[in-house]
Write an enzyme that holds these catalytic residues in place. Structure first.
Site, PDB file in Angstrom:
ATOM      1  N   ASP A  63       0.847  -1.183   0.000  1.00 44.88           N
ATOM      2  CA  ASP A  63       0.000   0.000   0.000  1.00 44.88           C
ATOM      3  C   ASP A  63       0.890   1.243   0.000  1.00 44.88           C
ATOM      4  O   ASP A  63       1.702   1.431   0.909  1.00 44.88           O
ATOM      5  CB  ASP A  63      -0.911  -0.011   1.237  1.00 44.88           C
ATOM      6  CG  ASP A  63      -1.809   1.199   1.289  1.00 44.88           C
ATOM      7  OD1 ASP A  63      -2.697   1.299   0.433  1.00 44.88           O
ATOM      8  OD2 ASP A  63      -1.616   2.052   2.173  1.00 44.88           O
ATOM      9  N   THR A  96      -3.362   4.683  -4.192  1.00 44.90           N
ATOM     10  CA  THR A  96      -2.333   5.511  -3.563  1.00 44.90           C
ATOM     11  C   THR A  96      -1.011   5.441  -4.332  1.00 44.90           C
ATOM     12  O   THR A  96      -0.336   6.455  -4.504  1.00 44.90           O
ATOM     13  CB  THR A  96      -2.100   5.083  -2.105  1.00 44.90           C
ATOM     14  OG1 THR A  96      -1.902   3.673  -2.048  1.00 44.90           O
ATOM     15  CG2 THR A  96      -3.300   5.436  -1.250  1.00 44.90           C
ATOM     16  N   THR A  97      -0.655   4.250  -4.792  1.00 43.71           N
ATOM     17  CA  THR A  97       0.585   4.114  -5.568  1.00 43.71           C
ATOM     18  C   THR A  97       0.429   4.798  -6.922  1.00 43.71           C
ATOM     19  O   THR A  97       1.334   5.492  -7.397  1.00 43.71           O
ATOM     20  CB  THR A  97       0.933   2.628  -5.762  1.00 43.71           C
ATOM     21  OG1 THR A  97       1.016   1.994  -4.487  1.00 43.71           O
ATOM     22  CG2 THR A  97       2.253   2.472  -6.484  1.00 43.71           C
ATOM     23  N   ASP A 394      -8.989  -0.934   1.964  1.00 42.22           N
ATOM     24  CA  ASP A 394      -9.009  -0.353   0.621  1.00 42.22           C
ATOM     25  C   ASP A 394     -10.247  -0.807  -0.144  1.00 42.22           C
ATOM     26  O   ASP A 394     -10.930  -0.011  -0.791  1.00 42.22           O
ATOM     27  CB  ASP A 394      -7.752  -0.757  -0.158  1.00 42.22           C
ATOM     28  CG  ASP A 394      -6.511  -0.029   0.345  1.00 42.22           C
ATOM     29  OD1 ASP A 394      -6.637   0.764   1.293  1.00 42.22           O
ATOM     30  OD2 ASP A 394      -5.417  -0.272  -0.194  1.00 42.22           O
TER      31      ASP A 394
END
Length: 554
Positions: A63, A96-97, A394
């Site tokens: 994450d 997020t990445t 998530d």
């Protein structure tokens, strides 16, 4: 005219470090590259995990927000990437990445134009224009799901949950967990969708598929006294008392003083303490409670008292679990029992205690208000269970956003390639520097399918060329062509159910653009460590002055 030496003017304190100009801006971009190189390999279904050891604890995760937070980055510009990852995690929960990689790619594309003396403000203006075009295009092509059809709506939510789990450690069981996630979110009040009402408990041992979904509340057996084992551990249709009351004998505070004339009066004081606790316990039992749960301690006297009357009790129940029980039963947590009545008690269909691994759990299910649920995760190492929890968080966030915003797009890099094609077509109609800068934004969008292919071990350039060829075709059926992870090719990712809420892409493009523009707009950094050191020293001196010396008299 006589020449005079110019006097030296000191504006900043000694030791202040300043950096400015074009080289400083390029240095900030280079600093961001080290951050992105750390997490770029975590993207996608075949992404790798990172093991971060902070000294006492080790964390295994892919994450982006978790990794960046644990790295404890201190560079001011690079910290911006950490902040946008956190904002994406808080707002959407996934991607997020993606947002960090996209932000850096926008900076990387801008770097060569900065070196050629293009003013950063022109780049910022063009990037913001390109971002608005992307958002407009997403709104045009996003597919709306008919929420009136319950079966189709649930299928859409499960596909979105599964897509979010594709890149996680539990990807091999994504169908199993996506059903659990959808059940948990659809159990909530659909207007509020308060995710705090979904409890996630971790029990080490067992396999992943031993994880449970409980339509109710479960919490680990609390600290108990000997009488606890004599209490019943299963009730059908129990009456539940939710308390914020301490049920134990308390000794007086140190230094308390009671003056009595007759020694016999001492016994009356002791009896008064016992009368108070017994009165509380009698009131609870007379109200008809079978299950007594309190946020504060329940002592050995009360435990034995309840055991003699076939009443179950648990003290020091976690506050979040007690709040979820209050929501599920529709009853308030009572801070006194003096006026406790039968109407103040909650109820459910079943209360039982079960053994799970080495732990015992109290499970309450079948509430009249379906507004809360609990997921019990099973697995091996503690690090693995923690990553399972992050993965489910998530997925839960994605399902929540999909319910609130019922439009979806195809993943696998398909939407990014379509947006890239759209921007390039638009750029041909523009005159000036904006044309090449919007094309640079379009090229930056290609990083997502390229990185997905690289992380899967494919020939990234070959895959990217195929995608460009397919998306150049005006046929609208080619719009959702993305990376086929299973067959090292390209495919229609909409037909293979790689779906994502359009909100993810909207938020990612917005956040990445703003982060890139923020870094590009900074042309000077002033760092003065001495100021903070002196400020801390002054605070410590003030505290020392306010602290009374030992033996002082007032």
């Amino acid at each position: 005219m006589s020449n005079f030496l110019q006097p030296t003017i000191l504006l900043l304190k000694d030791g202040t470090d300043t950096a400015q100009g074009k080289q400083h801006l390029i240095g900030n971009i280079n600093a961001c590259s080290f951050v992105v190189d750390t997490i770029r390999t975590t993207l996608g279904p075949r992404g790798m995990d990172k093991l971060i050891n902070t000294g006492r604890y080790s964390t295994v995760s892919n994450d982006g927000a978790t990794i960046l937070d644990l790295l404890d980055i201190v560079h001011p510009a690079a910290r911006t990437l950490v902040d946008i990852a956190k904002s994406q995690d808080a707002e959407v929960g996934d991607g997020t990445t993606t947002v960090v990689i996209l932000a850096y790619e926008l900076l990387k594309q801008a770097k060569k134009y900065i070196e050629d003396d293009v003013h950063p403000k022109i780049i910022i203006k063009s990037y913001r224009q390109a971002a608005q075009l992307c958002l407009k295009r997403i709104d045009e092509i996003a597919v709306k799901i008919d929420t009136t059809d319950k079966d189709k709506s649930l299928e859409m939510l499960e596909k979105c949950a599964g897509t979010a789990l594709n890149s996680k450690l539990i990807a091999s069981y994504k169908e199993f967990f996506s059903k659990i996630v959808v059940k948990a979110v659809t159990n909530l009040d659909q207007e509020l969708l308060d995710l705090d009402l979904i409890g996630i408990k971790k029990v080490s041992g067992g396999a992943m598929q031993d994880s449970l979904f409980i339509d109710g509340v479960a919490f680990k057996k609390t600290f108990s006294y000997a009488g606890f084992e004599q209490q019943p551990k299963k009730f059908i249709k129990p009456k539940i008392a939710l308390l914020n009351v301490e049920l134990e004998l308390k000794s007086e505070k140190t230094g308390a003083e009671v003056r009595i004339e007759d020694p016999q009066e001492y016994q009356s004081i002791i009896d008064a303490e016992w009368d108070i606790i017994y009165k509380k316990l009698d009131t609870i039992v007379k109200a008809g409670a079978n299950v007594v749960l309190s946020r504060l301690a329940i002592g050995d006297l009360a435990t034995q008292y309840f055991a003699d009357r076939d009443v179950f009790c648990a003290g020091r129940v976690p506050e979040e679990d007690l709040n979820r029980l209050s929501k599920a039963t529709g009853k308030q947590i009572q801070s006194t029992v003096s006026k406790l009545t039968h109407e103040m008690l909650g109820e459910c269909d079943l209360m039982e205690e079960k053994q799970m691994g080495k732990e015992r759990y109290n499970i309450l299910s079948g509430f009249p208000h379906k507004s809360t649920s609990t997921i019990i995760l099973r697995g091996g190492a503690e690090q693995f269970l923690n990553e399972m929890e992050r993965s489910l968080h998530d997925s839960i966030m994605i399902v929540k956003r999909a319910i609130k915003n019922n439009t979806i797009v195809a993943g696998g890099g398909a939407i990014e390639m379509e947006l890239s094609r759209y921007l390039i077509e638009h750029a041909k109609k523009i005159f000036g520097k904006e044309q090449i800068l919007i094309e640079a934004f379009a090229k930056a969008l290609e990083i997502t399918p390229k990185q997905l292919a690289e992380n899967a071990g494919f020939d990234a350039m070959a895959i990217l060329n195929k995608l460009r060829k397919e998306h150049a075709d005006p046929n609208p059926d080619k719009m959702w062509i993305g990376v086929d992870i299973d067959n090292e090719d390209v495919c229609d990712t909409f037909k293979t159910f790689v779906w994502e809420p359009s909100l993810i892409k909207r938020n990612a493009i917005n956040a990445a653009t703003e982060a890139a523009c923020l870094i590009l707009s900074v042309d000077q950094t002033v760092k003065n460590p001495n100021s903070s050191e002196e400020q801390n020293k002054q605070i410590q001196q003030q505290k020392q002055m306010l602290r009374p010396t030992r033996g002082a008299r007032f």
